[in-house]
Design a protein around this motif. Structure first.
Motif, PDB file in Angstrom:
ATOM      1  N   ASP A   1       1.372  -1.285  -0.172  1.00 28.29           N
ATOM      2  CA  ASP A   1      -0.317  -0.158   0.017  1.00 28.29           C
ATOM      3  C   ASP A   1       1.031   1.042  -0.029  1.00 28.29           C
ATOM      4  O   ASP A   1       0.620   2.903  -0.593  1.00 28.29           O
ATOM      5  N   MET A   2       2.093   1.071   0.430  1.00 27.03           N
ATOM      6  CA  MET A   2       2.932   2.198   0.807  1.00 27.03           C
ATOM      7  C   MET A   2       3.811   2.729  -0.517  1.00 27.03           C
ATOM      8  O   MET A   2       3.812   3.798  -0.535  1.00 27.03           O
ATOM      9  N   ILE A   3       3.724   1.501  -0.822  1.00 32.69           N
ATOM     10  CA  ILE A   3       4.392   2.019  -2.936  1.00 32.69           C
ATOM     11  C   ILE A   3       3.459   2.206  -3.984  1.00 32.69           C
ATOM     12  O   ILE A   3       3.521   3.068  -4.398  1.00 32.69           O
ATOM     13  N   ASP A   4       2.244   1.905  -3.343  1.00 34.15           N
ATOM     14  CA  ASP A   4       1.073   2.201  -4.662  1.00 34.15           C
ATOM     15  C   ASP A   4       0.962   3.548  -4.033  1.00 34.15           C
ATOM     16  O   ASP A   4       0.247   4.890  -4.923  1.00 34.15           O
ATOM     17  N   THR A   5       1.080   4.363  -2.395  1.00 34.73           N
ATOM     18  CA  THR A   5       0.386   5.293  -2.412  1.00 34.73           C
ATOM     19  C   THR A   5       1.739   6.104  -3.324  1.00 34.73           C
ATOM     20  O   THR A   5       1.528   7.339  -3.398  1.00 34.73           O
ATOM     21  N   MET A   6       2.483   6.008  -2.581  1.00 36.35           N
ATOM     22  CA  MET A   6       4.310   6.176  -3.321  1.00 36.35           C
ATOM     23  C   MET A   6       4.561   6.927  -4.771  1.00 36.35           C
ATOM     24  O   MET A   6       4.149   8.224  -5.404  1.00 36.35           O
ATOM     25  N   ARG A   7       3.428   6.213  -5.248  1.00 34.47           N
ATOM     26  CA  ARG A   7       3.329   6.317  -6.916  1.00 34.47           C
ATOM     27  C   ARG A   7       2.493   7.337  -7.107  1.00 34.47           C
ATOM     28  O   ARG A   7       2.664   8.387  -8.042  1.00 34.47           O
ATOM     29  N   ALA A   8       1.658   7.136  -6.490  1.00 36.25           N
ATOM     30  CA  ALA A   8      -0.058   7.888  -6.731  1.00 36.25           C
ATOM     31  C   ALA A   8       0.335   9.198  -6.591  1.00 36.25           C
ATOM     32  O   ALA A   8      -0.473  10.063  -7.270  1.00 36.25           O
ATOM     33  N   VAL A   9       1.054   9.995  -5.560  1.00 39.94           N
ATOM     34  CA  VAL A   9       1.055  10.869  -5.418  1.00 39.94           C
ATOM     35  C   VAL A   9       2.921  11.796  -5.672  1.00 39.94           C
ATOM     36  O   VAL A   9       2.966  12.071  -5.939  1.00 39.94           O
ATOM     37  N   HIS A  10       3.314  10.766  -6.746  1.00 37.42           N
ATOM     38  CA  HIS A  10       4.470  10.892  -7.148  1.00 37.42           C
ATOM     39  C   HIS A  10       5.589  11.735  -6.067  1.00 37.42           C
ATOM     40  O   HIS A  10       6.485  12.501  -6.818  1.00 37.42           O
ATOM     41  N   GLY A  11       5.832  10.891  -5.584  1.00 38.29           N
ATOM     42  CA  GLY A  11       6.885  10.987  -4.067  1.00 38.29           C
ATOM     43  C   GLY A  11       7.642   9.944  -4.303  1.00 38.29           C
ATOM     44  O   GLY A  11       8.274   9.466  -5.116  1.00 38.29           O
ATOM     45  N   VAL A  12       9.088  10.680  -3.914  1.00 42.75           N
ATOM     46  CA  VAL A  12      10.496   9.940  -4.310  1.00 42.75           C
ATOM     47  C   VAL A  12      10.720   8.549  -3.155  1.00 42.75           C
ATOM     48  O   VAL A  12      11.595   8.017  -3.115  1.00 42.75           O
ATOM     49  N   GLY A  13      10.292   8.791  -2.281  1.00 40.56           N
ATOM     50  CA  GLY A  13       9.699   8.308  -1.042  1.00 40.56           C
ATOM     51  C   GLY A  13       8.705   8.371  -0.531  1.00 40.56           C
ATOM     52  O   GLY A  13       8.405   9.691  -0.757  1.00 40.56           O
ATOM     53  N   LEU A  14       8.629   7.295   1.126  1.00 45.16           N
ATOM     54  CA  LEU A  14       7.369   7.606   1.584  1.00 45.16           C
ATOM     55  C   LEU A  14       7.558   6.538   2.846  1.00 45.16           C
ATOM     56  O   LEU A  14       8.382   5.912   2.667  1.00 45.16           O
ATOM     57  N   ALA A  15       7.250   7.812   4.006  1.00 50.20           N
ATOM     58  CA  ALA A  15       7.604   6.389   5.109  1.00 50.20           C
ATOM     59  C   ALA A  15       6.362   6.545   6.354  1.00 50.20           C
ATOM     60  O   ALA A  15       5.521   7.284   5.900  1.00 50.20           O
ATOM     61  N   ALA A  16       5.742   4.675   6.483  1.00 50.49           N
ATOM     62  CA  ALA A  16       5.293   4.492   6.487  1.00 50.49           C
ATOM     63  C   ALA A  16       3.937   6.017   8.749  1.00 50.49           C
ATOM     64  O   ALA A  16       2.527   5.896   7.953  1.00 50.49           O
ATOM     65  N   PRO A  17       4.785   6.726   9.145  1.00 56.84           N
ATOM     66  CA  PRO A  17       4.014   7.936   9.060  1.00 56.84           C
ATOM     67  C   PRO A  17       3.172   8.108   8.802  1.00 56.84           C
ATOM     68  O   PRO A  17       2.236   8.845   9.414  1.00 56.84           O
TER      69      PRO A  17
END
Ligand code: NI
Length: 167
Positions: free
Chosen positions: A34-50
């Motif tokens: 879900d984090m990978i899907d979310t990171m890609r959907a919002v065009h981020g280079v990274g995403l942390a669980a918090p």
């Protein structure tokens, strides 16, 4: 595919020190997906669980043209050099700031199979590693800014480039 809501300041979950992951079980695998899907959907280079409201020490990073990296319980073991970079954060939309980051960052962590891994990042990867591990400690890039003239407003995600990444 599950895209979750990205938390933004002043959400208190962003200021908590996230907890270590003890068991990398099915729920953690689902969270990573879900984090990978979310990171890609919002065009981020990274995403942390918090950033999706889960106070656990997990981060994902995807540098353009490279494979996605999943880090569980990551720790920085070495930093080398200093450079001035511009960056933005999904949790503080609409702004970029200029801060100092390390030129080289070495990290130890577990991958999503639970295997102990070490990796070395330079340039954007070094920047993303520091940015995401900061998130796990309740720190945002704006905390590193030395003076208000180092922060500027932009159209959200409108100006993202490799030189001005949103992490
Ligand atoms: Ni961020």
């Amino acid at each position: 595919m599950t895209v979750l809501k990205v938390r933004t300041l002043p959400d208190p979950v962003l200021r908590q020190k996230a907890k270590k992951v003890a068991n990398i079980d099915g729920s953690i695998q689902k969270l990573i997906d879900d984090m990978i899907d979310t990171m890609r959907a919002v065009h981020g280079v990274g995403l942390a669980a918090p950033q999706i409201g889960i106070s656990l020490r997990i981060a994902v990073i995807e540098i353009p043209e490279k494979e996605v990296i999943t880090l569980i319980n990551p720790e920085i073991v070495r930093r080398e050099g200093v450079r001035v970079v511009a960056e933005g954060c999904l949790s503080y939309p609409g702004y970029y700031g200029e801060i100092k980051r390390s030129e080289v960052v070495k990290v130890k962590a577990q991958n999503r199979q639970g295997k102990k891994v070490r990796l070395k990042g330079e340039e954007l990867l070094a920047q993303a590693l520091e940015h995401e591990i900061d998130h796990l400690n309740g720190i945002l890039y704006v905390d590193h800014i030395e003076g208000h003239d180092r922060l500027w407003e932009v159209t959200p995600q409108g100006n993202q480039t490799l030189e001005h990444p949103i992490i």
